[in-house]
Design a protein around this motif. Sequence first.
Motif, PDB file in Angstrom:
ATOM      1  N   VAL A 312      56.162  41.435  83.678  1.00 54.08           N
ATOM      2  CA  VAL A 312      54.914  41.336  84.439  1.00 54.08           C
ATOM      3  C   VAL A 312      54.138  40.121  83.939  1.00 54.08           C
ATOM      4  O   VAL A 312      53.692  40.104  82.786  1.00 54.08           O
ATOM      5  CB  VAL A 312      54.058  42.615  84.271  1.00 54.08           C
ATOM      6  CG1 VAL A 312      52.848  42.583  85.200  1.00 54.08           C
ATOM      7  CG2 VAL A 312      54.890  43.866  84.504  1.00 54.08           C
ATOM      8  N   VAL A 313      53.979  39.104  84.771  1.00 52.49           N
ATOM      9  CA  VAL A 313      53.211  37.913  84.415  1.00 52.49           C
ATOM     10  C   VAL A 313      51.762  38.161  84.804  1.00 52.49           C
ATOM     11  O   VAL A 313      51.470  38.509  85.961  1.00 52.49           O
ATOM     12  CB  VAL A 313      53.746  36.661  85.128  1.00 52.49           C
ATOM     13  CG1 VAL A 313      52.940  35.425  84.724  1.00 52.49           C
ATOM     14  CG2 VAL A 313      55.229  36.457  84.810  1.00 52.49           C
ATOM     15  N   ILE A 314      50.854  37.987  83.845  1.00 48.51           N
ATOM     16  CA  ILE A 314      49.463  38.351  84.099  1.00 48.51           C
ATOM     17  C   ILE A 314      48.500  37.245  83.681  1.00 48.51           C
ATOM     18  O   ILE A 314      48.800  36.399  82.837  1.00 48.51           O
ATOM     19  CB  ILE A 314      49.087  39.660  83.375  1.00 48.51           C
ATOM     20  CG1 ILE A 314      49.133  39.495  81.854  1.00 48.51           C
ATOM     21  CG2 ILE A 314      50.016  40.794  83.805  1.00 48.51           C
ATOM     22  CD1 ILE A 314      48.584  40.692  81.093  1.00 48.51           C
ATOM     23  N   ASP A 315      47.318  37.286  84.281  1.00 45.25           N
ATOM     24  CA  ASP A 315      46.197  36.433  83.904  1.00 45.25           C
ATOM     25  C   ASP A 315      45.679  36.918  82.551  1.00 45.25           C
ATOM     26  O   ASP A 315      45.302  38.077  82.415  1.00 45.25           O
ATOM     27  CB  ASP A 315      45.114  36.563  84.975  1.00 45.25           C
ATOM     28  CG  ASP A 315      43.902  35.685  84.708  1.00 45.25           C
ATOM     29  OD1 ASP A 315      43.716  35.230  83.560  1.00 45.25           O
ATOM     30  OD2 ASP A 315      43.110  35.480  85.649  1.00 45.25           O
ATOM     31  N   PRO A 316      45.671  36.064  81.519  1.00 46.22           N
ATOM     32  CA  PRO A 316      45.245  36.539  80.194  1.00 46.22           C
ATOM     33  C   PRO A 316      43.809  37.052  80.173  1.00 46.22           C
ATOM     34  O   PRO A 316      43.477  37.928  79.366  1.00 46.22           O
ATOM     35  CB  PRO A 316      45.420  35.313  79.295  1.00 46.22           C
ATOM     36  CG  PRO A 316      45.471  34.137  80.218  1.00 46.22           C
ATOM     37  CD  PRO A 316      46.058  34.636  81.490  1.00 46.22           C
ATOM     38  N   ALA A 317      42.952  36.532  81.055  1.00 45.09           N
ATOM     39  CA  ALA A 317      41.569  36.996  81.102  1.00 45.09           C
ATOM     40  C   ALA A 317      41.466  38.430  81.619  1.00 45.09           C
ATOM     41  O   ALA A 317      40.431  39.082  81.436  1.00 45.09           O
ATOM     42  CB  ALA A 317      40.729  36.063  81.973  1.00 45.09           C
ATOM     43  N   LYS A 318      42.522  38.914  82.272  1.00 42.17           N
ATOM     44  CA  LYS A 318      42.502  40.256  82.840  1.00 42.17           C
ATOM     45  C   LYS A 318      43.563  41.157  82.202  1.00 42.17           C
ATOM     46  O   LYS A 318      43.935  42.182  82.763  1.00 42.17           O
ATOM     47  CB  LYS A 318      42.713  40.175  84.346  1.00 42.17           C
ATOM     48  CG  LYS A 318      41.623  39.355  85.047  1.00 42.17           C
ATOM     49  CD  LYS A 318      41.873  39.187  86.531  1.00 42.17           C
ATOM     50  CE  LYS A 318      40.756  38.354  87.172  1.00 42.17           C
ATOM     51  NZ  LYS A 318      40.984  38.135  88.609  1.00 42.17           N
ATOM     52  N   ALA A 319      43.999  40.767  80.999  1.00 43.22           N
ATOM     53  CA  ALA A 319      45.070  41.495  80.333  1.00 43.22           C
ATOM     54  C   ALA A 319      44.680  42.948  80.068  1.00 43.22           C
ATOM     55  O   ALA A 319      45.478  43.861  80.286  1.00 43.22           O
ATOM     56  CB  ALA A 319      45.452  40.803  79.023  1.00 43.22           C
ATOM     57  N   ASP A 320      43.466  43.164  79.586  1.00 40.72           N
ATOM     58  CA  ASP A 320      43.054  44.530  79.261  1.00 40.72           C
ATOM     59  C   ASP A 320      43.070  45.417  80.500  1.00 40.72           C
ATOM     60  O   ASP A 320      43.502  46.580  80.447  1.00 40.72           O
ATOM     61  CB  ASP A 320      41.660  44.532  78.638  1.00 40.72           C
ATOM     62  CG  ASP A 320      41.647  43.950  77.230  1.00 40.72           C
ATOM     63  OD1 ASP A 320      42.734  43.822  76.625  1.00 40.72           O
ATOM     64  OD2 ASP A 320      40.550  43.615  76.735  1.00 40.72           O
ATOM     65  N   ALA A 321      42.609  44.868  81.639  1.00 34.76           N
ATOM     66  CA  ALA A 321      42.573  45.653  82.879  1.00 34.76           C
ATOM     67  C   ALA A 321      43.982  45.983  83.361  1.00 34.76           C
ATOM     68  O   ALA A 321      44.249  47.105  83.815  1.00 34.76           O
ATOM     69  CB  ALA A 321      41.807  44.899  83.960  1.00 34.76           C
ATOM     70  N   VAL A 322      44.903  45.015  83.269  1.00 37.68           N
ATOM     71  CA  VAL A 322      46.273  45.250  83.719  1.00 37.68           C
ATOM     72  C   VAL A 322      46.960  46.276  82.816  1.00 37.68           C
ATOM     73  O   VAL A 322      47.617  47.211  83.294  1.00 37.68           O
ATOM     74  CB  VAL A 322      47.073  43.933  83.742  1.00 37.68           C
ATOM     75  CG1 VAL A 322      48.539  44.215  84.070  1.00 37.68           C
ATOM     76  CG2 VAL A 322      46.485  42.963  84.757  1.00 37.68           C
ATOM     77  N   ILE A 323      46.806  46.104  81.509  1.00 38.89           N
ATOM     78  CA  ILE A 323      47.430  47.048  80.573  1.00 38.89           C
ATOM     79  C   ILE A 323      46.872  48.447  80.789  1.00 38.89           C
ATOM     80  O   ILE A 323      47.624  49.435  80.788  1.00 38.89           O
ATOM     81  CB  ILE A 323      47.218  46.571  79.124  1.00 38.89           C
ATOM     82  CG1 ILE A 323      48.025  45.285  78.877  1.00 38.89           C
ATOM     83  CG2 ILE A 323      47.619  47.659  78.134  1.00 38.89           C
ATOM     84  CD1 ILE A 323      47.724  44.612  77.553  1.00 38.89           C
ATOM     85  N   ALA A 324      45.568  48.548  81.008  1.00 37.62           N
ATOM     86  CA  ALA A 324      44.953  49.857  81.247  1.00 37.62           C
ATOM     87  C   ALA A 324      45.486  50.487  82.523  1.00 37.62           C
ATOM     88  O   ALA A 324      45.764  51.692  82.571  1.00 37.62           O
ATOM     89  CB  ALA A 324      43.437  49.721  81.306  1.00 37.62           C
ATOM     90  N   ALA A 325      45.632  49.672  83.583  1.00 34.58           N
ATOM     91  CA  ALA A 325      46.130  50.200  84.864  1.00 34.58           C
ATOM     92  C   ALA A 325      47.565  50.669  84.737  1.00 34.58           C
ATOM     93  O   ALA A 325      47.931  51.732  85.263  1.00 34.58           O
ATOM     94  CB  ALA A 325      46.005  49.127  85.948  1.00 34.58           C
ATOM     95  N   LEU A 326      48.407  49.896  84.049  1.00 33.52           N
ATOM     96  CA  LEU A 326      49.803  50.295  83.863  1.00 33.52           C
ATOM     97  C   LEU A 326      49.906  51.546  82.999  1.00 33.52           C
ATOM     98  O   LEU A 326      50.700  52.447  83.278  1.00 33.52           O
ATOM     99  CB  LEU A 326      50.590  49.151  83.231  1.00 33.52           C
ATOM    100  CG  LEU A 326      50.866  47.942  84.132  1.00 33.52           C
ATOM    101  CD1 LEU A 326      51.402  46.775  83.307  1.00 33.52           C
ATOM    102  CD2 LEU A 326      51.849  48.303  85.239  1.00 33.52           C
ATOM    103  N   THR A 327      49.091  51.605  81.962  1.00 32.25           N
ATOM    104  CA  THR A 327      49.105  52.777  81.085  1.00 32.25           C
ATOM    105  C   THR A 327      48.641  54.016  81.835  1.00 32.25           C
ATOM    106  O   THR A 327      49.241  55.099  81.706  1.00 32.25           O
ATOM    107  CB  THR A 327      48.221  52.523  79.854  1.00 32.25           C
ATOM    108  OG1 THR A 327      48.676  51.347  79.163  1.00 32.25           O
ATOM    109  CG2 THR A 327      48.274  53.706  78.903  1.00 32.25           C
ATOM    110  N   GLU A 328      47.599  53.864  82.627  1.00 35.39           N
ATOM    111  CA  GLU A 328      47.097  54.983  83.432  1.00 35.39           C
ATOM    112  C   GLU A 328      48.164  55.481  84.397  1.00 35.39           C
ATOM    113  O   GLU A 328      48.239  56.680  84.703  1.00 35.39           O
ATOM    114  CB  GLU A 328      45.856  54.544  84.211  1.00 35.39           C
ATOM    115  CG  GLU A 328      45.283  55.587  85.156  1.00 35.39           C
ATOM    116  CD  GLU A 328      44.661  56.783  84.445  1.00 35.39           C
ATOM    117  OE1 GLU A 328      44.536  57.849  85.076  1.00 35.39           O
ATOM    118  OE2 GLU A 328      44.324  56.645  83.246  1.00 35.39           O
ATOM    119  N   ALA A 329      49.025  54.563  84.862  1.00 34.00           N
ATOM    120  CA  ALA A 329      50.091  54.928  85.803  1.00 34.00           C
ATOM    121  C   ALA A 329      51.326  55.476  85.101  1.00 34.00           C
ATOM    122  O   ALA A 329      52.327  55.773  85.755  1.00 34.00           O
ATOM    123  CB  ALA A 329      50.466  53.720  86.654  1.00 34.00           C
ATOM    124  N   GLY A 330      51.276  55.593  83.771  1.00 38.57           N
ATOM    125  CA  GLY A 330      52.379  56.200  83.037  1.00 38.57           C
ATOM    126  C   GLY A 330      53.321  55.235  82.356  1.00 38.57           C
ATOM    127  O   GLY A 330      54.330  55.658  81.782  1.00 38.57           O
TER     128      GLY A 330
END
Length: 355
Positions: A312-330
């Motif tokens: 998953v290639v992500i915007d580093p400024a939004k890393a926390d939000a992406v990690i949180a969303a993926l974690t929330e999804a299991g």
Amino acid sequence: MTAENENGLTYAQAGVDIDAGNALVDAIKPLVRATRRPGADAEIGGFGGLFDLKAAGFKDPILVAANDGVGTKVKIAIETNRHATIGIDLVAMCVNDLVVQGAEPLFFLDYYATGKLVPGVGADIVRGIAEGCRQAGCALIGGETAEMPGLYGGQDYDLAGFAVGAAERGTLLPKPGIAAGDLVLGLPSSGVHSNGFSLVRRIVARTGLAWDAPAPFETGRSLGEALLEPTRIYVKPLLAALKATDGIKALAHITGGGFPDNLPRVLPDDVGIAVDLDAVKAPAVFGWLAREGGVAEAEMLRTFNCGIGMAVVIDPAKADAVIAALTEAGEAPVRLGRITPRGAEPVTFEGRLAL
């Protein structure tokens, strides 16, 4: 009746049993109905399957299609007489290729070709396909069963899958603007998934172990059962994360070719990726394969997923939000690497793969 008719051949005598095919269709109808979703009633028996994009909620969709098979992993299913999960692999290999483009899988069709149609085996295969479709949220709207004696030996079979998904115009991945400094996350695999099984089978043959022997790398399961662990389907957690945040720029399904061949497919020409192998927690099966086969690290990385089934290639400024969303999804994302300026090789490695 003439003597000529009395001695005439039938299709059944040629090895094709139409009644068995009809019995299989009847047996799998309830399995197919269980995959209904908005846009498809998941009934089979007609000459073609129907899907209503408007009923599925799309306004200006782009259709995305993918097809794949399971490869020689089917030989293990055949030789162990374990057919209930190989259909999950079939669906996974197709729908994971759809979601990496930002598309929601909508419907699936399968092709099951065999030398001798055995309704119980066919029903088990379709049961797995239906389960894969449920995991992916898509409808099984059709398929084809082909009994071809002389082309396939005995009860050998092969599978092919075809999936179609959709995304609203303007939302497809990869997004423009992938640049040096972007972060790359990895999502864990369930094991070997469905690539590299010609090498897997060669290594098993070298060990002399039978499929029903205890798996040397996993307690409580036979070798065949452990190696048939189905491919993970990443669709629902990735769609949830894409809906929750706009920080995902690209996704790469790690299949045949491993990291070196799959990661560059989603990158622009001016950037590469540095992979931190110390972040990869490879399941024990990969260490066993490497040791028993004497397989070098570079060969492991290009043949197998080595524990990471999706990047998953992500915007580093939004890393926390992406990690949180993926974690929330299991999911359990790991920081796999970073995007770099393109060098001589598009994919470089740091650290060592722990096997």
